[in-house]
Design a protein around this motif. Structure first.
Motif, mmCIF file in Angstrom:
data_model
loop_
_atom_site.group_PDB
_atom_site.id
_atom_site.type_symbol
_atom_site.label_atom_id
_atom_site.label_comp_id
_atom_site.label_asym_id
_atom_site.label_seq_id
_atom_site.Cartn_x
_atom_site.Cartn_y
_atom_site.Cartn_z
ATOM 1 N N ARG A 70 0.832 -1.213 0.000
ATOM 2 C CA ARG A 70 0.000 0.000 0.000
ATOM 3 C C ARG A 70 0.856 1.248 0.000
ATOM 4 O O ARG A 70 1.902 1.300 0.634
ATOM 5 C CB ARG A 70 -0.828 0.025 1.277
ATOM 6 C CG ARG A 70 -2.270 -0.164 1.297
ATOM 7 C CD ARG A 70 -3.081 -0.386 0.085
ATOM 8 N NE ARG A 70 -2.725 -1.540 -0.693
ATOM 9 C CZ ARG A 70 -2.511 -1.520 -2.018
ATOM 10 N NH1 ARG A 70 -2.615 -0.403 -2.677
ATOM 11 N NH2 ARG A 70 -2.218 -2.601 -2.665
ATOM 12 N N LYS A 71 0.387 2.289 -0.698
ATOM 13 C CA LYS A 71 1.077 3.595 -0.659
ATOM 14 C C LYS A 71 0.152 4.589 0.032
ATOM 15 O O LYS A 71 -1.066 4.408 0.018
ATOM 16 C CB LYS A 71 1.337 4.090 -2.079
ATOM 17 C CG LYS A 71 2.328 3.259 -2.861
ATOM 18 C CD LYS A 71 2.711 4.015 -4.121
ATOM 19 C CE LYS A 71 3.467 3.148 -5.092
ATOM 20 N NZ LYS A 71 2.602 2.150 -5.767
ATOM 21 N N CYS A 101 -13.174 4.779 -4.497
ATOM 22 C CA CYS A 101 -12.059 5.715 -4.591
ATOM 23 C C CYS A 101 -12.382 6.889 -5.498
ATOM 24 O O CYS A 101 -11.491 7.603 -5.957
ATOM 25 C CB CYS A 101 -10.824 4.979 -5.087
ATOM 26 S SG CYS A 101 -10.361 3.673 -3.960
ATOM 27 N N ARG A 130 -0.615 8.954 0.476
ATOM 28 C CA ARG A 130 -0.366 10.245 -0.170
ATOM 29 C C ARG A 130 -0.826 11.334 0.803
ATOM 30 O O ARG A 130 -1.950 11.257 1.319
ATOM 31 C CB ARG A 130 -1.218 10.280 -1.441
ATOM 32 C CG ARG A 130 -1.137 11.541 -2.226
ATOM 33 C CD ARG A 130 -1.866 11.380 -3.547
ATOM 34 N NE ARG A 130 -3.300 11.636 -3.423
ATOM 35 C CZ ARG A 130 -4.118 11.814 -4.474
ATOM 36 N NH1 ARG A 130 -3.667 11.708 -5.707
ATOM 37 N NH2 ARG A 130 -5.387 12.058 -4.290
ATOM 38 N N SER A 188 -3.738 4.308 -1.368
ATOM 39 C CA SER A 188 -3.944 3.868 -2.746
ATOM 40 C C SER A 188 -4.979 2.751 -2.780
ATOM 41 O O SER A 188 -5.000 1.870 -1.928
ATOM 42 C CB SER A 188 -2.622 3.390 -3.352
ATOM 43 O OG SER A 188 -2.061 2.346 -2.560
ATOM 44 N N GLY A 236 -8.225 6.509 -7.859
ATOM 45 C CA GLY A 236 -7.175 5.576 -7.443
ATOM 46 C C GLY A 236 -6.755 5.778 -5.994
ATOM 47 O O GLY A 236 -5.900 5.064 -5.490
ATOM 48 N N TRP A 237 -7.373 6.750 -5.308
ATOM 49 C CA TRP A 237 -7.039 7.012 -3.912
ATOM 50 C C TRP A 237 -8.315 7.188 -3.100
ATOM 51 O O TRP A 237 -9.318 7.664 -3.628
ATOM 52 C CB TRP A 237 -6.209 8.303 -3.775
ATOM 53 C CG TRP A 237 -4.897 8.264 -4.503
ATOM 54 C CD1 TRP A 237 -4.670 8.643 -5.797
ATOM 55 C CD2 TRP A 237 -3.642 7.827 -3.986
ATOM 56 N NE1 TRP A 237 -3.350 8.468 -6.124
ATOM 57 C CE2 TRP A 237 -2.694 7.969 -5.022
ATOM 58 C CE3 TRP A 237 -3.209 7.320 -2.750
ATOM 59 C CZ2 TRP A 237 -1.348 7.628 -4.866
ATOM 60 C CZ3 TRP A 237 -1.881 6.989 -2.589
ATOM 61 C CH2 TRP A 237 -0.959 7.137 -3.639
#
Ligand code: FA5
Length: 339
Positions: free
Chosen positions: A237-238, A270, A240, A258, A274-275
């Motif tokens: 997982r990222k 999302c 932001r 993400s 994408g988030w």
């Protein structure tokens, strides 16, 4: 008397009849009691003989009665056992087994993550004072930031808390920094006059986090949140961080995770970007520390407020937050606890 009654006792098949025989024979008005009572009219020589004889008959009859009673009781028990045999080959009754609510499961998981990092878990009231929910958090009366959280007021002073942040102020007021830094989380329910839709509910959950010490930086915040996201959602997982505004943090960020259920294309949860936004955070505003009597020149740190409902949506691919609150067992039963 003895022989005749012994025969009757032996032939009795009924416990009630047996009991009646006992009362008739040995009771207060029975023949033996009568004989014993009449002894006072006998001569001193006759008395011991008659007494001994009567007592012997009494003892014999008592013994016979008891034996017959035992035998009849035993027979009744056997008969009962014979009719009540249990068929162990019959299938058992299905016992429905419940499961903790999916939101409780994800909150427990997040709590365990933070407890493992040395945080204490603190509770706060859901009916909160305006003072803690807003004023102590650097949101005075008439501050425009009050509009960010449309609040259910009970009267001028009391409200249904719109965030778990007031627990920051309550904990800061009490913490003795001579005993060490403060690391706490506070999970619980919050309330807002939000219009319910797929990602908003008027009653939802937050987990507040607060770390105050002498040299805490934004990098500590980012590292903590990345570790949390990877613990809950998996190692790839990222996160932001987007610049944002909260009156009680400076700088402030909103944190997105993400999406991994959208095959890189984005999906409803999302918002096709994408988030998904899961929490707000930042470095604690000096006013919050000063309001709580903490020296803001010496101490500082980070805070965050995350939404477990959003975490659960992302983790399990639930595309409507309202599903958590409708109490449909068919939906909830999908999330059986592992192990
Ligand atoms: C706050 O409530 C701040 N108190 C968070 C915070 C704490 C910031 C400490 C800085 C320091 P916000 O209104 O953005 O921020 O809500 C935080 C999270 O709660 C959101 O990211 C989201 O995950 C969740 N959330 C907010 N509103 C709703 C809602 N109506 N339904 C479900 N989840 C919500």
């Amino acid at each position: 008397l003895r022989e005749e009654n012994q025969k009757r006792i032996k032939e009795t098949e009924d416990l009630d009849v047996l009991n009646q025989i006992r009362v008739n024979l040995l009771g207060k008005k029975g023949p033996i009691t009568e004989v014993l009572r009449g002894m006072k009219d006998l001569t001193p020589e006759e008395r011991p003989k008659v007494g001994a004889f009567a007592n012997q008959i009494k003892a014999d009859l008592q013994e016979n009665l008891q034996k017959r009673k035992d035998a009849l009781e035993q027979a009744a028990l056997q008969a009962k056992l014979a009719t009540e045999t249990i068929d162990v080959t019959l299938p058992g009754d299905q016992v429905p087994v419940g499961t903790p609510h999916i939101i409780d499961q994800i909150m427990d998981d997040i709590e365990e993550f933070f407890i493992g990092q040395g945080y204490q878990v603190v509770d706060g009231p859901e009916v909160e004072e305006d003072h803690y929910n807003f004023e102590m958090m650097n949101i005075p009366k008439d501050h425009p930031a009050r509009d960010m959280q449309d609040t259910f007021y009970i009267d001028d002073q009391l409200l249904m808390r719109s965030q778990t942040s007031p627990v920051q102020a309550r904990t800061l007021e009490k913490h003795d920094f001579s005993q060490g830094p403060l690391k706490m989380i506070s999970p619980g329910r919050v309330y807002r006059r939000d219009t319910d839709d797929a990602t908003h509910s008027h009653q939802f959950h937050q987990i507040e986090g607060l770390v105050i010490d002498k040299r805490i930086t934004m990098a500590d915040l980012k590292g903590t949140l990345l570790a949390l996201a990877q613990h809950v959602f998996g190692a790839d997982r990222k996160i932001r961080l987007r610049p944002s505004y909260f009156p009680f943090t400076e700088p402030s960020v909103e944190v997105d995770v993400s999406c991994f259920r959208c095959n890189g294309k984005g999906c409803a949860i999302c918002k096709y970007s994408g988030w998904i936004e899961v929490l707000g955070a930042g470095m604690v505003h000096p006013n919050v520390l000063t309001n709580a009597g903490v020296d803001a020149d010496v101490y500082g740190g980070f805070a965050f407020g995350l939404g477990p409902d959003r975490f659960a949506m992302l983790k399990y691919g639930v595309d409507d937050i309202r599903s958590f609150y409708q109490g449909d067992v068919r939906f909830l039963a999908q999330f059986k606890e592992e192990g």
